[in-house]
Design an enzyme around this catalytic site. Sequence first.
Site, PDB file in Angstrom:
ATOM      1  N   ARG A  60       0.825  -1.222   0.000  1.00  0.00           N
ATOM      2  CA  ARG A  60       0.000   0.000   0.000  1.00  0.00           C
ATOM      3  C   ARG A  60       0.850   1.259   0.000  1.00  0.00           C
ATOM      4  O   ARG A  60       0.404   2.312  -0.468  1.00  0.00           O
ATOM      5  CB  ARG A  60      -0.987  -0.024   1.179  1.00  0.00           C
ATOM      6  CG  ARG A  60      -2.134  -0.992   0.970  1.00  0.00           C
ATOM      7  CD  ARG A  60      -3.134  -0.918   2.118  1.00  0.00           C
ATOM      8  NE  ARG A  60      -2.510  -1.213   3.385  1.00  0.00           N
ATOM      9  CZ  ARG A  60      -2.270  -2.438   3.849  1.00  0.00           C
ATOM     10  NH1 ARG A  60      -2.639  -3.479   3.142  1.00  0.00           N
ATOM     11  NH2 ARG A  60      -1.663  -2.623   5.004  1.00  0.00           N
ATOM     12  N   GLU A  97       4.560  -9.720  15.421  1.00  0.00           N
ATOM     13  CA  GLU A  97       3.978 -10.233  16.659  1.00  0.00           C
ATOM     14  C   GLU A  97       4.191 -11.752  16.727  1.00  0.00           C
ATOM     15  O   GLU A  97       4.579 -12.291  17.757  1.00  0.00           O
ATOM     16  CB  GLU A  97       2.493  -9.883  16.686  1.00  0.00           C
ATOM     17  CG  GLU A  97       1.938  -9.908  18.084  1.00  0.00           C
ATOM     18  CD  GLU A  97       0.498  -9.427  18.119  1.00  0.00           C
ATOM     19  OE1 GLU A  97       0.018  -8.921  17.083  1.00  0.00           O
ATOM     20  OE2 GLU A  97      -0.121  -9.573  19.174  1.00  0.00           O
TER      21      GLU A  97
HETATM   22  P1  AMP Z   1       4.000  -1.955  11.609  1.00  0.00           P
HETATM   23  O1  AMP Z   1       3.409  -2.627  12.812  1.00  0.00           O
HETATM   24  O2  AMP Z   1       4.152  -0.469  11.800  1.00  0.00           O
HETATM   25  O3  AMP Z   1       5.267  -2.612  11.156  1.00  0.00           O
HETATM   26  O4  AMP Z   1       2.920  -2.135  10.457  1.00  0.00           O
HETATM   27  C1  AMP Z   1       3.108  -3.065   9.469  1.00  0.00           C
HETATM   28  C2  AMP Z   1       2.375  -2.719   8.200  1.00  0.00           C
HETATM   29  O5  AMP Z   1       1.056  -3.215   8.345  1.00  0.00           O
HETATM   30  C3  AMP Z   1       2.314  -1.270   7.836  1.00  0.00           C
HETATM   31  O6  AMP Z   1       3.039  -1.083   6.635  1.00  0.00           O
HETATM   32  C4  AMP Z   1       0.840  -0.982   7.633  1.00  0.00           C
HETATM   33  O7  AMP Z   1       0.580  -0.736   6.269  1.00  0.00           O
HETATM   34  C5  AMP Z   1       0.122  -2.245   8.020  1.00  0.00           C
HETATM   35  N1  AMP Z   1      -0.771  -2.109   9.171  1.00  0.00           N
HETATM   36  C6  AMP Z   1      -0.498  -2.424  10.462  1.00  0.00           C
HETATM   37  N2  AMP Z   1      -1.560  -2.237  11.253  1.00  0.00           N
HETATM   38  C7  AMP Z   1      -2.544  -1.784  10.451  1.00  0.00           C
HETATM   39  C8  AMP Z   1      -3.924  -1.406  10.673  1.00  0.00           C
HETATM   40  N3  AMP Z   1      -4.487  -1.447  11.884  1.00  0.00           N
HETATM   41  N4  AMP Z   1      -4.642  -0.992   9.617  1.00  0.00           N
HETATM   42  C9  AMP Z   1      -4.074  -0.950   8.379  1.00  0.00           C
HETATM   43  N5  AMP Z   1      -2.810  -1.301   8.108  1.00  0.00           N
HETATM   44  C10 AMP Z   1      -2.051  -1.719   9.127  1.00  0.00           C
END
Ligand code: AMP
Length: 173
Positions: A60, A97
């Site tokens: 995205r 996770e």
């Molecule tokens: P992160 O935990 O910051 O490494 O997030 C991982 C990826 O997952 C990011 O690039 C976001 O695009 C996606 N992501 C994580 N949590 C969400 C959420 N609640 N809604 C949409 N996208 C998410």
Amino acid sequence: MPHSSINLIRDIPDFPSPGIIFKDITPVLADAAAFQSVVSDMAAPYAGIGLTHVAGIEARGFILATPIADRLGLGFVPIRKPGKLPAATRSVSYKLEYGVDELQIHEDAVGPGDRVLIVDDVIATGGTAAATIELIEQLGATVVGLSVYVELAFLNGATRLNGTPLTALVVYA
Ligand code: AMP
């Protein structure tokens, strides 16, 4: 004041797994005026500050990073999942996770003297962004900032960025 596009962000409970509230930005992307304002407002703080590239995180992140690069008159660099980039790559593994994930960059994509803006749709725990910063810095380039559309601030992702400045149009506290 929150960004005018905020009402188009759709919460999808329990996607992709139980307990996650997924921030679905597809209605924002489908609305011409909202999409245009998101791209303009994400790009604005980074105009005229001597950047060389915008790096987008699969998948995205690509949707927002490419029009932002075009808006700023910069080149685009893809950060991809393993096995997608055809030439020689660098990899960084990072913890999820449950389990481990990996991101790659072409090793000739950026180098010393380059000043890079990273773009993604959402920052959650910050693991993905931290891995991307590490990839770009390993190649000798400078990460000037991270621009996201949505920050899930309650997950404290900003604290994992080693001081890289973060801008977000929509922040969920
Ligand atoms: P992160 O935990 O910051 O490494 O997030 C991982 C990826 O997952 C990011 O690039 C976001 O695009 C996606 N992501 C994580 N949590 C969400 C959420 N609640 N809604 C949409 N996208 C998410």
